[in-house]
Motif scaffolding. Structure first.
Motif, PDB file in Angstrom:
ATOM      1  N   GLN A 901       0.835  -1.201   0.000  1.00 31.76           N
ATOM      2  CA  GLN A 901       0.000   0.000   0.000  1.00 31.76           C
ATOM      3  C   GLN A 901       0.871   1.254   0.000  1.00 31.76           C
ATOM      4  OE1 GLN A 901      -2.128   0.676   3.606  1.00 31.76           O
ATOM      5  NE2 GLN A 901      -3.123   2.547   2.885  1.00 31.76           N
ATOM      6  N   SER A 905       0.507   3.672  -3.130  1.00 37.35           N
ATOM      7  CA  SER A 905      -0.298   4.869  -2.860  1.00 37.35           C
ATOM      8  C   SER A 905       0.522   6.126  -2.660  1.00 37.35           C
ATOM      9  CB  SER A 905      -1.174   4.633  -1.617  1.00 37.35           C
ATOM     10  OG  SER A 905      -2.031   3.534  -1.810  1.00 37.35           O
ATOM     11  N   SER A 945      -4.878   7.543   5.609  1.00 42.14           N
ATOM     12  CA  SER A 945      -4.665   6.092   5.632  1.00 42.14           C
ATOM     13  C   SER A 945      -4.234   5.602   7.004  1.00 42.14           C
ATOM     14  CB  SER A 945      -3.590   5.705   4.612  1.00 42.14           C
ATOM     15  OG  SER A 945      -2.322   6.215   5.002  1.00 42.14           O
TER      16      SER A 945
END
Length: 946
Positions: A901, A905, A945
């Protein structure tokens, strides 16, 4: 055919068909809006489906008439991230569109201004940029237009045909140009907010035509000139805020009569002269008076009848106030929460009656002529959170009753004449966190052990007193300390093991005391520590190795004759001489000792003579970089602040100047002093350019000067220096390349910190390129010129090579010819080849800097030869092999995020931005506005996040 004719001739059928088409158009407009949402962390739009009636969707309100049409779309405070589609203009019946307090980006669609029934448009607190659409300034239906707290730029459009407009808020953007006089023609406006922009010029007199104006806020701009007299005659004004500009003139003597319902009068930070009008006492509804930082003179009129007053700020003026009478006159102001009288020639003693201001939260009376004692009635101020009485002439004991002020977060009593002990009752104020400053008094006795109860205290300064006994055992319990100064007392004892808990400390000054014993080894583990001063004590034994002791400019140990430096090569040369002498050295050894001691004695004598000598010589003209109100420092002040420009105090050096760490007498804060090498070619131009930049810029991510010094030295040579706030965490270069800087700091930057620094630097460049007129180009952006404050906020500095793209110097394309400057590896290719410079040169440097932050590799590393470069290395590894070139020392405080991730991201988008910025051809690079927006979006996604 007959059925077709019936269908065509039946108006009901026709209207039904039109209604169906309109409903489908509105559905598609809402679905287009949903499609433009890139992030919906709260799942707000989950109810927006193709198979449901859109009137039931969250945030959508339809009218009661049939067929139903959308009349309102309200989705504020929902963390939505996306762009605004022009198809919203198909909601032709909408009256209210509220998307405020989200993260919408991009430009405002021009089509929104064509909505025929739209009354309320609220897009405040987003990330919108670009210009304000002209259509919004000509809408005949809008009553509320709120675009505040975005990044909108350009000038305020020409408002006309807006007879319904009542509230206009364009505040906290990047709007430039002047306030258009046409705004005065919109007589329907009741509230006008234009504060915190970059507006310049004078206040248009036409604004006085808005007779129903209730709120006028023009603060925090660059406005100058006189305030139009007629503005003070708008009797409907409740809130008038003109603060933090460069306005001149006087406040009308009858202002309290002409503005009878005034609630807030804010004119701070201007150049207003004259006296404070006595008629203010007639404006009985006043709650806020802020006239601080002007040039007001004379007495303060009686304001005690203003029973609703809760803020009174008159600080930094030339008014003449007798403390007892003034504070007694405020007895009826029982709601007063903030009282600022700092630097106002306030004199006399504090009356016991000032304890009646029971709701007071902030009391600022520093830099005055107060005498006598602090009355014990101060214990009645139970809500007090900040008390500043420093730099007065107060005396006697510090009252124990201060311990009853249990909401205090900061107490500053420095530079007075207090004597006696520290009352142990101060430990009752466990809320003390920001600071306790008792320095430069005549306090005596031991440090009460109860002080250790202040476990949230960050700043403690008890220097320049007469304290005795042991101190460090109790102070070691103040585990949040970042700044500890006990200089010039009579404290003794050894540094106890409990002192080892101060892991967050940044500065320790224990100099000129009677401490003894070995220097504790645990200081090596204090990774935040940037300055350790143990000089003139009785420490003994070996000097520890590692940590801060690897940086000899950050550790001051002279005056401890029993120390030995055999274990530390960095200190060995100086201390070996002293040890040899004490053991009976040779004549040659004595000669070497004299080479060290004689200069020290000489500069000590010079410090005594500095002020006399510099005043007896001619003074070089001072460059007009700053206002006269800035702190004035002499050459002698700078010598004393830097230990006579000692190499121990030197932080860094270049061909044009050296930077020293220092502290001025009677000041508590450390500063960085940049002294220019005027004998080097280009150094004077560098000084003048830095002054010009500092004078014309204002941004949280740019270095800001405290003051400057332009004079002559002891030999009548020209001397120039600029004083800055000390950036507690050094340069970005230190953090990206800790091994080159003796592993200080030892820990690496986390990904989150690198992203935040990238946001800060990009924001600074966006401001320089797109919000300044003319634009400013740094020309030497690199990690060494990015400084980090105590909270790791990045600030771009060193503008000696910078250039303004002045219109009278530019070619038609907006470029200006320059000689080659900057630093190899960060210079754009076209600049290095002799082409004209543009803002794209800074974009290139930013791209290289971002790649360096992410990889830990310099663009000038030895591996980059034979056509290979940092950009090419990263580009060849992008995207699949990116992990192989990333900085292996990037600390992962974000362990809760998966590596995949994180890579997908955040790291891939950051590298993509860096590679685009560092493209060879300038036309292929994005502008800093787009870069800043992109990186800010990555930062927001990273935070969400977590």
């Amino acid at each position: 055919m007959a059925l077709l004719l019936i269908f065509l001739l039946n108006p009901t059928v026709i209207l039904a068909a039109e209604s169906t088409n309109q409903s489908e158009s509105e559905r598609q407009a809402l679905l287009s809006f949903k499609q433009g949402i890139a992030n919906d962390p709260l799942g707000v739009l989950l109810s927006w489906g193709n198979d449901s009636l859109y009137c039931s969707w969250r945030g959508v309100t339809c009218g009661k008439t049939l067929p139903p049409h959308v009349i309102s779309l309200e989705l504020n405070y929902l963390q939505l991230d996306g762009v605004l589609p022009s198809s919203l203009a198909n909601l032709t019946s909408i009256t209210r569109l509220d998307l405020g307090h989200n993260s919408f980006q991009g430009v405002i669609p021009d089509e929104l201004g064509t909505l025929p029934k739209l009354r309320n448009l609220m897009l405040a607190n987003n990330l919108l940029f670009g210009v304000i659409p002209h259509s919004l300034a000509t809408s005949s239906s809008l009553t509320v237009l709120n675009l505040s707290s975005n990044s909108l730029s350009g000038s305020i459009p020409y408002f006309h045909n807006t007879a319904a407009l009542q509230i206009l808020s364009l505040a906290e953007n990047n709007l430039s140009g002047s306030i258009p006089p046409s705004l005065g023609n919109v007589s329907s406006i009741t509230e006008l907010y234009l504060h915190a922009n970059i507006l310049h010029g004078s206040i248009p007199e036409t604004l006085s035509r808005i007779w129903n104006l209730s709120v006028l806020n023009l603060g925090y701009n660059d406005l100058f000139g006189y305030v139009p007299d007629k503005l003070y005659n708008i009797s409907s004004l409740r809130n008038l805020d003109l603060g933090q500009n460069s306005l001149i003139g006087q406040i009308p003597p009858d202002i309290g009569n002409s503005l009878p319902i005034l609630i807030a009068l804010i004119m701070s930070g201007n150049k207003i002269k004259g006296s404070i009008p006595a008629s203010l006492a007639n404006a009985s509804k006043l709650q806020v008076i802020d006239l601080s930082s002007n040039s007001l003179e004379g007495p303060v009129p009686p304001l005690g009848f203003l029973s609703k007053l809760y803020i009174l700020s008159l600080g930094k003026n030339h008014i003449d106030v007798e403390a007892s009478a003034f504070l007694t006159s405020l007895a009826n102001c029982s709601r007063l929460q903030i009282l600022d009288m700092a630097g106002t020639y306030l004199k006399g003693s504090l009356p016991r009656s000032f304890g009646n201001l029971r709701n007071l939260q902030i009391l600022s009376m520093e830099n005055n002529w107060l005498t006598g004692e602090i009355p014990s009635t101060i214990e009645n101020l139970s809500q007090l959170s900040l008390l500043g009485l420093d730099n007065n002439k107060l005396s006697r004991n510090i009252p124990a009753s201060l311990g009853q002020c249990k909401q205090l977060v900061m107490l500053n009593l420095s530079a007075n004449s207090f004597y006696g002990p520290i009352p142990s009752q101060l430990s009752n104020t466990t809320s003390l966190s920001l600071g306790l400053d008792l320095s430069h008094n005549n306090l005596t006795g031991p440090i009460p052990p109860q002080i250790g109860a202040l476990i949230s205290l960050i700043h403690l300064d008890i220097s320049f007193n007469n304290f005795s006994g042991e101190a460090l055992a109790s102070l070691g319990r103040c585990v949040s300390l970042q700044y500890l100064n006990t200089k010039r007392n009579m404290l003794n004892g050894s540094t106890s093991q409990s002192f080892s808990d101060l892991k967050s400390i940044i500065l320790i000054d224990l100099s000129q005391n009677n401490f003894h014993g070995p220097i504790p080894v645990f200081l090596v583990e204090f990774v935040q520590l940037i300055l350790l001063d143990l000089s003139n004590n009785h420490f003994e034994g070996e000097i520890p190795t590692g940590g801060i002791f690897e940086n000899t400019t950050a550790v001051i140990l002279y005056g401890n004759i029993d120390l030995c430096a055999n274990a530390n090569a960095n200190f060995a040369s100086e201390f070996a001489i002293c040890l040899t002498i004490s053991a009976g050295g040779t004549k040659k050894d004595y000669e070497r000792l004299l080479l060290i001691v004689i200069p020290l004695i000489t500069v000590t004598l010079f410090s005594f003579l500095c002020f006399v000598v510099t005043r007896s010589k001619k003074t070089a003209p001072t460059t007009p970089c700053y206002k006269d109100t800035l702190k004035k420092v002499s050459y002698g002040d700078i010598l004393k602040a830097t230990n006579w420009l000692s190499p121990v105090n030197k932080i860094s050096s270049s061909c044009t100047g050296s930077v020293y760490i220092g502290r001025f007498e009677f000041d508590t804060d450390l500063v960085a002093i940049k002294v220019f090498h005027l004998d080097e070619h280009g150094s004077l131009n560098s000084f003048l350019m830095e002054c010009e930049v500092l004078r014309n810029t204002r941004h949280r991510n740019l270095m800001k000067a405290v003051t400057l010094c332009s004079t002559v030295d002891l030999e009548n040579n020209e001397f120039k220096a600029i004083v800055f706030d000390l950036m507690a965490n050094g340069s970005l270069d230190m953090w990206v390349h800790p091994k080159i800087h003796q592993n200080c700091p030892k820990r690496g930057l986390s990904l989150g910190q690198r992203i935040r620094i990238a946001v800060d630097v990009a924001s600074a460049l966006d401001y320089m390129h797109n919000q300044l007129i003319p634009p400013l180009i740094h020309c030497d952006l690199k990690p060494a010129n990015v400084l980090l404050d105590y909270d790791m906020t990045a600030r771009v500095g060193d503008f000696g090579s910078a250039k303004f793209l002045s219109s009278n110097l530019c070619s038609p394309k907006g470029f200006v010819d320059l000689g080659l400057g900057g630093t190899i590896g960060y210079i754009a290719l076209e600049y290095g080849m002799g082409y004209k410079i543009s803002t794209q040169c800074d974009v290139y440097s930013f791209g290289v800097l971002l790649l360096e932050m992410l990889t830990g590799m310099r663009p000038t590393d030895a591996m980059f030869t034979d056509g290979m470069s940092l950009q090419k290395l990263v580009s060849s590894a992008y995207p699949n092999g990116l992990c192989e070139v990333l900085d292996p020392y990037m600390s992962q405080e974000e362990d809760h995020k998966s590596a995949k991730q994180t890579l997908q991201s955040f790291l891939l988008p950051l590298v993509e931005v860096a590679l685009l910025c560092s493209m060879d051809l300038p036309q292929n690079r994005p502008g800093m506005r787009d870069v800043s927006t992109k990186i800010f979006g990555i930062s927001e996604a990273f935070l969400e996040s977590g």
